[in-house]
Design an enzyme around this catalytic site. Structure first.
Site, PDB file in Angstrom:
ATOM      1  N   SER A   1     -11.169   0.845  -3.876  1.00  0.00           N
ATOM      2  CA  SER A   1      -9.781   1.312  -3.767  1.00  0.00           C
ATOM      3  C   SER A   1      -8.744   0.195  -3.713  1.00  0.00           C
ATOM      4  O   SER A   1      -7.546   0.482  -3.773  1.00  0.00           O
ATOM      5  CB  SER A   1      -9.619   2.218  -2.538  1.00  0.00           C
ATOM      6  OG  SER A   1     -10.060   3.521  -2.825  1.00  0.00           O
TER       7      SER A   1
ATOM      8  N   LYS B   1      -5.932   0.132  -6.231  1.00  0.00           N
ATOM      9  CA  LYS B   1      -4.627   0.786  -6.101  1.00  0.00           C
ATOM     10  C   LYS B   1      -3.477  -0.219  -5.985  1.00  0.00           C
ATOM     11  O   LYS B   1      -2.323   0.119  -6.284  1.00  0.00           O
ATOM     12  CB  LYS B   1      -4.630   1.737  -4.906  1.00  0.00           C
ATOM     13  CG  LYS B   1      -5.571   2.929  -5.078  1.00  0.00           C
ATOM     14  CD  LYS B   1      -5.532   3.855  -3.877  1.00  0.00           C
ATOM     15  CE  LYS B   1      -6.410   5.082  -4.062  1.00  0.00           C
ATOM     16  NZ  LYS B   1      -7.842   4.796  -3.977  1.00  0.00           N
TER      17      LYS B   1
ATOM     18  N   SER C   1      -4.681   5.947   0.708  1.00  0.00           N
ATOM     19  CA  SER C   1      -5.696   5.745  -0.336  1.00  0.00           C
ATOM     20  C   SER C   1      -5.931   7.038  -1.100  1.00  0.00           C
ATOM     21  O   SER C   1      -7.061   7.483  -1.288  1.00  0.00           O
ATOM     22  CB  SER C   1      -7.005   5.210   0.248  1.00  0.00           C
ATOM     23  OG  SER C   1      -7.767   4.556  -0.749  1.00  0.00           O
TER      24      SER C   1
END
Length: 502
Positions: A135, A138, A335
């Site tokens: 993640s 991102k 997230s």
């Protein structure tokens, strides 16, 4: 599908090479100042306390304090001191090398640490090696969409007149936060009930007869082929369509009540665009066979009809999403994988590419290259980091974070608003609690990434001397010791927070 992850080997981690001398990006403006400018540009007030509170400095106004019955919380983030002593590469190496070799991090640990003010690389171990980022992806998606769309951009959802009398075509623009009504999952989101009210007014005496859904703005598969098999059914991902409500959650009210669901493990509907269409038809008062919804394409706009009724293709109403800066905040702080995939497609559309996984990945690579970041150190398959085929180097991440605050691209400073704070917010809320990591509580600000066998963290930390550093630690061959691995990562960033490293 994802490539096989090599098994954890017994060979010890080789001594790291000296930090790369690749020229780093200089800081020409204070991050806090740039962030204020970026937020002011879209007309958003920064309310303390919040994740950006310590960055902005100053005290709460007496008027604001008087309006609140709750006691003011203590300061979370100390302001960085641009004149603080600069850590030395030797000092940082001495602090980090024993921690980088922790068994819980596995056999491949790639690290980059740099000073934000000077851009100088302070420590590197595999720093230029593309690694599975999870993640942490991102951060790249957020910077790319802010660069491509700007922080003030809002995603439209439109309704237009169909070819048949009374037909309404609901046209998805890619807003994943769209709500049905005031009970939506995302506060402040655009709402279908507002759009329905506009449509009824625009139709005048013509009664709606059916709803057609146009979700053609997005193309390609709705699930990325590199996702683990349990992502579509496990609640952390969803079918990505140009029209959806509440991030495709089946029951947004229940999702809000459940802490785990706030971390996005919520049941999702299999066809988000058709579900949204049925919700819209109900709001227009349709029932029975009239409420059945099919996919189609909105007709091209034409002139007015002789009767004065809306011509096929005429816009009947429009609602707009939260500003891009707010969507990026939510994506990073929580997230949110579904928002991330929608943001990647916005990058694609802005760059004239298909609104698909492949289009979003290619456009993100393109935008980061245009920003001067090393394009050979990033290769993406999605925007959320769920795909195991993504690769990003730690040094690209520290360069990216520095670029977001160097003043040359003020819009990118909005990336900092959603970064979780150690021991306080977002995905770092429950971390930095142990005695060995307490030094990082309140001064580490970072995005995390987790897949099985993959753990990462990248962001900013203020040292005990007040020096602002950027770091990225990526591991993609970790043992099955999630809590121990996270604490090992937190010990690295806490070591930076607690030392002068000189």
């Amino acid at each position: 599908m994802s490539p096989p992850v090599p098994p954890v080997g017994a060979a010890p981690l080789p001594p790291p090479p000296p930090p790369s001398r690749r020229r780093r990006l200089p800081l020409v403006a204070v991050l806090a100042t740039v962030l204020i400018v970026a937020l002011a540009a879209v007309g958003l007030a920064v309310v303390r306390p919040g994740p950006v509170a310590g960055w902005l400095g100053g005290e709460d106004s007496p008027t604001a304090a008087a309006q609140s019955s709750e006691p003011a919380p203590p300061a979370v983030l100390a302001g960085a001191d641009g004149n603080a002593p600069l850590p030395t590469p030797d000092g940082v190496r001495a602090a980090l090398e024993p921690l980088v070799r922790a068994a819980a991090l596995g056999e491949r640990v790639n690290v980059s640490v740099a000073d934000v003010t000077t851009g100088e690389a302070l420590y590197g171990s595999g720093q230029d090696t593309p690694t599975v980022p999870a993640s942490v992806t991102k951060l790249a998606t957020g910077v790319a969409v802010l660069a491509a769309r700007g922080p003030a951009y809002r995603i439209p959802t439109r309704a237009v007149a169909g070819a048949a009398p009374g037909e309404v075509v609901l046209v998805g623009g890619g807003d994943p936060t769209l709500a049905v009504d005031k009970n939506g999952f995302y506060p402040g989101a655009a709402r279908l009930d507002d759009l329905a009210a506009q449509v009824r007014k625009a139709l005048g005496g013509t009664a709606p007869t059916k709803v057609t859904v146009d979700s053609s703005l997005f193309s390609g598969p709705v699930y990325e082929p590199g996702w683990d098999d349990d992502i579509p059914t496990g609640g952390f991902g969803a079918a990505i369509t140009a029209l959806m409500t509440d991030g495709a959650r089946r029951d947004p009210a229940e999702a809000r009540r459940t802490e785990e669901a706030m971390n996005h493990a919520a049941e999702r509907v299999p066809q988000p665009d058709l579900t949204a269409g049925r919700q819209f038809a109900k709001l227009l008062g349709l029932s029975g066979t009239a409420a059945e919804v099919k996919r189609g394409t909105a007709p091209a706009a034409s002139g007015a009809t002789a009767t004065g009724t809306p011509a096929p293709g005429a816009e009947l109403g429009k609602v707009q999403s939260l500003p891009m800066v707010r969507l990026v905040d939510i994506m990073i702080s929580d997230s949110d994988n579904v928002i991330a995939e929608a943001m990647a497609r916005q990058v694609a559309l802005a760059k004239g590419k298909p609104g698909s996984f492949a289009g979003g990945a290619a456009a993100t690579d393109q935008v980061l290259g245009e920003l001067g970041l090393p394009a050979d150190e990033i290769s993406l398959a999605d925007g959320s980091g769920l795909s195991r085929t993504n690769r990003i180097s730690p040094s690209l991440l520290t360069d990216l974070i520095t670029l977001a605050g160097n003043g040359s691209h003020p819009d990118l400073a909005a990336i900092f608003g959603g970064l979780p704070v150690g021991g306080w917010s977002g995905t770092l809320d429950e971390r930095y609690q142990a005695a060995v990591t307490k030094a990082g509580a309140g001064v580490v600000r970072a995005k995390t990434g987790t897949l099985s066998g993959v753990n990462a963290i990248a962001g900013l930390v203020t040292t005990t001397d007040g020096r602002l550093l950027t770091f990225a630690v990526l591991t993609d061959r970790t043992p099955d010791t999630l809590d121990e691995t996270r604490q090992a990562l937190d010990r690295i960033t806490s070591a930076l927070a607690g030392c002068g490293c000189r």
